[in-house]
Design a protein around this motif. Sequence first.
Motif, short mmCIF file in Angstrom:
data_model
loop_
_atom_site.label_atom_id
_atom_site.label_comp_id
_atom_site.label_asym_id
_atom_site.label_seq_id
_atom_site.Cartn_x
_atom_site.Cartn_y
_atom_site.Cartn_z
N GLU A 92 0.83 -1.21 0.00
CA GLU A 92 0.00 0.00 0.00
C GLU A 92 0.86 1.26 0.00
OE1 GLU A 92 -2.30 -0.68 3.54
OE2 GLU A 92 -4.04 -1.31 2.37
N GLN A 93 1.82 1.26 0.85
CA GLN A 93 2.73 2.41 0.96
C GLN A 93 4.14 1.88 1.17
OE1 GLN A 93 1.72 5.38 3.83
NE2 GLN A 93 -0.41 5.57 3.16
N SER A 94 5.10 2.63 0.68
CA SER A 94 6.50 2.26 0.88
C SER A 94 7.32 3.51 1.14
CB SER A 94 7.05 1.51 -0.33
OG SER A 94 7.03 2.35 -1.49
N TYR A 95 8.40 3.33 1.85
CA TYR A 95 9.28 4.45 2.19
C TYR A 95 10.72 3.99 2.06
CZ TYR A 95 11.55 8.19 4.75
OH TYR A 95 12.37 9.25 5.09
N ASN A 96 11.48 4.72 1.22
CA ASN A 96 12.90 4.47 1.02
C ASN A 96 13.17 3.05 0.50
OD1 ASN A 96 15.51 5.65 1.11
ND2 ASN A 96 16.01 4.41 2.93
N ALA A 97 12.18 2.44 -0.15
CA ALA A 97 12.34 1.07 -0.66
C ALA A 97 13.17 1.07 -1.94
CB ALA A 97 10.99 0.44 -0.92
N PRO A 98 14.20 0.21 -2.03
CA PRO A 98 15.01 0.12 -3.26
C PRO A 98 14.22 -0.56 -4.39
CG PRO A 98 15.76 -1.47 -1.64
CD PRO A 98 14.73 -0.63 -0.94
N LYS A 99 14.77 -0.47 -5.60
CA LYS A 99 14.05 -0.99 -6.77
C LYS A 99 13.96 -2.52 -6.79
CE LYS A 99 15.35 2.94 -9.69
NZ LYS A 99 16.02 3.37 -10.95
N ASP A 100 14.91 -3.19 -6.12
CA ASP A 100 14.91 -4.65 -6.19
C ASP A 100 13.98 -5.28 -5.16
OD1 ASP A 100 16.39 -3.82 -4.09
OD2 ASP A 100 18.05 -5.24 -4.39
N VAL A 101 13.20 -4.45 -4.43
CA VAL A 101 12.25 -4.97 -3.45
C VAL A 101 10.91 -5.16 -4.16
CG1 VAL A 101 11.03 -4.52 -1.30
CG2 VAL A 101 13.43 -3.86 -1.53
N PRO A 102 10.24 -6.32 -4.00
CA PRO A 102 8.96 -6.57 -4.69
C PRO A 102 7.88 -5.59 -4.27
CG PRO A 102 9.90 -8.61 -3.83
CD PRO A 102 10.71 -7.49 -3.26
N LYS A 103 6.88 -5.39 -5.17
CA LYS A 103 5.73 -4.55 -4.89
C LYS A 103 4.57 -5.36 -4.37
CE LYS A 103 7.90 -0.97 -6.54
NZ LYS A 103 8.41 0.07 -5.64
N LYS A 104 4.69 -6.68 -4.54
CA LYS A 104 3.65 -7.56 -4.05
C LYS A 104 4.30 -8.89 -3.66
CE LYS A 104 -0.74 -9.79 -5.22
NZ LYS A 104 -1.78 -10.00 -6.25
N TYR A 105 3.77 -9.48 -2.57
CA TYR A 105 4.34 -10.72 -2.05
C TYR A 105 3.25 -11.79 -2.01
CZ TYR A 105 8.07 -7.66 -0.34
OH TYR A 105 9.08 -6.74 -0.23
N ALA A 106 3.58 -12.95 -2.60
CA ALA A 106 2.71 -14.11 -2.42
C ALA A 106 2.99 -14.67 -1.04
CB ALA A 106 2.98 -15.15 -3.49
N PRO A 107 1.99 -15.31 -0.38
CA PRO A 107 2.21 -15.81 0.99
C PRO A 107 3.42 -16.70 1.11
CG PRO A 107 -0.10 -15.89 0.43
CD PRO A 107 0.60 -15.51 -0.82
N GLY A 108 3.56 -17.70 0.22
CA GLY A 108 4.71 -18.59 0.30
C GLY A 108 6.01 -17.88 0.01
N GLU A 109 5.98 -16.95 -0.95
CA GLU A 109 7.18 -16.19 -1.31
C GLU A 109 7.68 -15.37 -0.14
OE1 GLU A 109 8.62 -12.96 -4.71
OE2 GLU A 109 6.48 -13.22 -4.24
N PHE A 110 6.76 -14.73 0.53
CA PHE A 110 7.16 -13.86 1.65
C PHE A 110 7.79 -14.68 2.78
CE2 PHE A 110 6.11 -12.09 5.80
CZ PHE A 110 6.82 -10.89 5.73
N LEU A 111 7.16 -15.83 3.09
CA LEU A 111 7.70 -16.66 4.15
C LEU A 111 9.08 -17.20 3.80
CD1 LEU A 111 4.51 -18.61 5.31
CD2 LEU A 111 5.73 -16.80 6.51
N SER A 112 9.30 -17.50 2.52
CA SER A 112 10.63 -17.98 2.10
C SER A 112 11.68 -16.90 2.32
CB SER A 112 10.59 -18.41 0.63
OG SER A 112 9.70 -19.50 0.45
N TYR A 113 11.34 -15.65 1.96
CA TYR A 113 12.27 -14.54 2.19
C TYR A 113 12.51 -14.35 3.70
CZ TYR A 113 11.65 -13.15 -2.69
OH TYR A 113 11.62 -13.12 -4.06
N TRP A 114 11.43 -14.47 4.46
CA TRP A 114 11.50 -14.14 5.88
C TRP A 114 12.31 -15.17 6.66
CZ3 TRP A 114 7.15 -14.81 9.98
CH2 TRP A 114 7.49 -14.11 11.15
N THR A 115 12.11 -16.45 6.28
CA THR A 115 12.83 -17.52 6.98
C THR A 115 14.21 -17.78 6.43
OG1 THR A 115 11.80 -19.19 5.54
CG2 THR A 115 10.67 -18.66 7.62
N GLY A 116 14.55 -17.17 5.29
CA GLY A 116 15.86 -17.37 4.68
C GLY A 116 15.93 -18.59 3.79
#
Length: 591
Positions: A92-116
Motif C-alpha cells: 500500500e505504501q512504501s518508504y525508502n524502498a530500493p528498486k529490487d524490493v517486490p511490490k507484491k508478495y505471495a504468501p509462500g514467497e514472503f515466508l521464504s524470504y522471511w525464513t531465509g
Amino acid sequence: MNIKRKLTIRFVLQLATAGAFALLIAAVTLFWILGRLNDTLISQDFASVGLAQLVESSELDKEGIRFDPHLLEQVKKNGGWLQSLDENGQVEQSYNAPKDVPKKYAPGEFLSYWTGAKPFPYQIYLWIQEKDGRTFTLLYGVSNDMGTLLEQVSSQGSLTSNGILMLPNEVTTRLKHLNGYVQLLDAYGSELAAFNRPASAPNTYTLQELALRTMYNERYGFHLSSVYVNESELTWVVSLPNAFGKPISDSWYLSAEARTIFIGIFVMFSTILLSFLLLSLWQAHRFGVPLLHILTWLDDLGNAVYQEPVDHRGIHRSRMRSGKWKRRYRIFADVMYSIDKLSGTLQRDQALRQQTDNMREEWIAGITHDLKTPLVSIKGYAHLLAEPQYEWTAEEIRKFSGTMLEKSAHMDMLINDLAMSYRLKSGVRPPESEEIELNNWLQKALNQAATNPFYKKEAIVYNPSPIDITVNLYTPWLERVINNLIANALLHNPPDTILTVSLMPDKGGIGHTIQFADNGTGMDVNTANRLFERYYRGTNTSSTSNGTGLGMAVSKGLIEAMGGQIIVDTALGKGTVIRLIWGEDDLTIKS
C-alpha cells in the motif's frame, strides 16, 4: 503583617518555587533521557522498537495511513526501508524502498524470504498489529551485507597452497566499497590469510576476544560476524565498519545508553546548582542590601548621626524619588519605620537634652545670683556692725538686723524650694491630711497672703463656692501652692493686675476646682508649655527679690502629690488662668 510572618512566607514561597523549579528541571531531564534512550533503541533495534512505535503513532485518514515523520527519518538513517502490506500482500505504501524490493508478495514467497529459505538481499522484519479496527502489516528491511558476504566467502572462498586467500570478484569489490575485511582463522584462532585487513585488527583471536568483538562492536569500531566450518575446522570472519566510525577506547568506554544517562544527570545537576547559585546571589542582593543599610543606619545612630544614610546624590537608598519604599526594602518596612521613629526620638531627645543643659546652666547662674545677692547684703551689714570705729544707734542696728533677717529668710525660702523640688522628684507623699471646710480655709489663706506689702490693696478677689466643700488635704502644702500662684500672678504682671480666685464644685458634685484668673499680660506658647519645668524661668531671676525660680515647678509637684492636677490656659494680652482640679476621691461635699 509583622516582619516575622512576612519573612516566613517569603522564604517558604521562594524555597517552594526553587523546589518546583528543581523538579521541573528533573522532569525535563528525565523526559530528554527517555527520548534519547528511545532514539538509541530505535537506531539500534528498529525492528523491535521502532516498528511498534510506528504503528502506535500512525493515523488513518482519507488519504491512507500516515506515519510519524521522525520515525520514518530514522528508517532512512538506519539505511532501511519500509513497506505497508494489505491482507493480499499488496504494497500500500512504501518508504525508502530500493528498486529490487517486490511490490507484491505471495504468501509462500514472503515466508521464504522471511525464513531465509530463499535468497534475499535484505534482512526483513515483520510486524502485525491491530489498531482502530484495522490490521497493520509492516515490513521493515535493512541491507544484509554482513550475512551476504559471510555466506559468499564461506561457500566460495578458498585458501591456495601458497597461503593466498581467493575470493569472488564481487565480494572483494563489495568489501573495498564498504571498507571491510575478511580473515580466515585456523582451529586455534590464528590468522591463516586475510583480505583488506587494517593494521589495527588482530591476527590472532582467543575465544573471549572473538565473542566480545561479536557482541560489543561499538568498542572496536567494526561489526564482526563469523562462521565455523566443521569439515575443515576453519573459521571465516567478516568485519564491516560501524556506522558511527572510530572505535571507543576501553579505558573510558560508555555505551550509548550510559552516555545519555550520564549527560542528562550531569546537565540536570549543573543546571540545578547554577540555579541555586543564582538564587543565592539574588537572595544576598535582595535581603543583604537592606540589612546592610539597616546596620549602617544603626551604626550611625550609635555615632549620634540621627539621619538615614544617603547615597552620593543625597537620596535615601531605601526610597524612590516619589518617597515610596523600593521593592527590596518593603519587607523590612516595619523595621525601617521603627528605626526612623527611633532616629526622630533620639534627635528630639538630643535637642531637648542640649536645651535642658543650657537651661540648667542659666538656672544655676540665676540661683547663684539669687543666693549671692542676699548673701552680699548680709555680709555687708555684718561688716558694718563689726567695724569698731563706728558706734551705731539702736535704731540703725535694728534696721541692719531687719535687712539681714529679710535676706536670710529669702535664702531659707530658696533652699527650701530646692529641697522640696528634689523631694517631689523622688516621689515624696504628703504627711497626714486634715479635714477642712475649703471655703473658709481658702478665705483665710487669701486674706493672709494679701497682707504682703509687695501686693496692691484689693488686688485679690475671692469668689467662694455656693455650697460647703469639705476636703482632706495637707494644708501647709496647699497654702504654699496658693502663695506661689498669687506671687506669680501679681509680681510678674503690671501693678494694676487683679487676681480673681474662685472655688467651684464640679457638675454633679463629684469634685472641685480652685481657679486663679488674672488680667495681666499672659504668656506666650513656649513659656506656657515650659512653665512647670525645674530648669526653666520665664523671667530673669533678678526681676524680683521675692522669687526663687522654682515656685511653679514645686507647685505642680505638690498638687500632683496631693492627688490633683494643675492646668494653665493663657495667651499674650489675654491674661492667665490656672486651675487646681481634684476628683471625687479627694473630697466630701456638704450642702
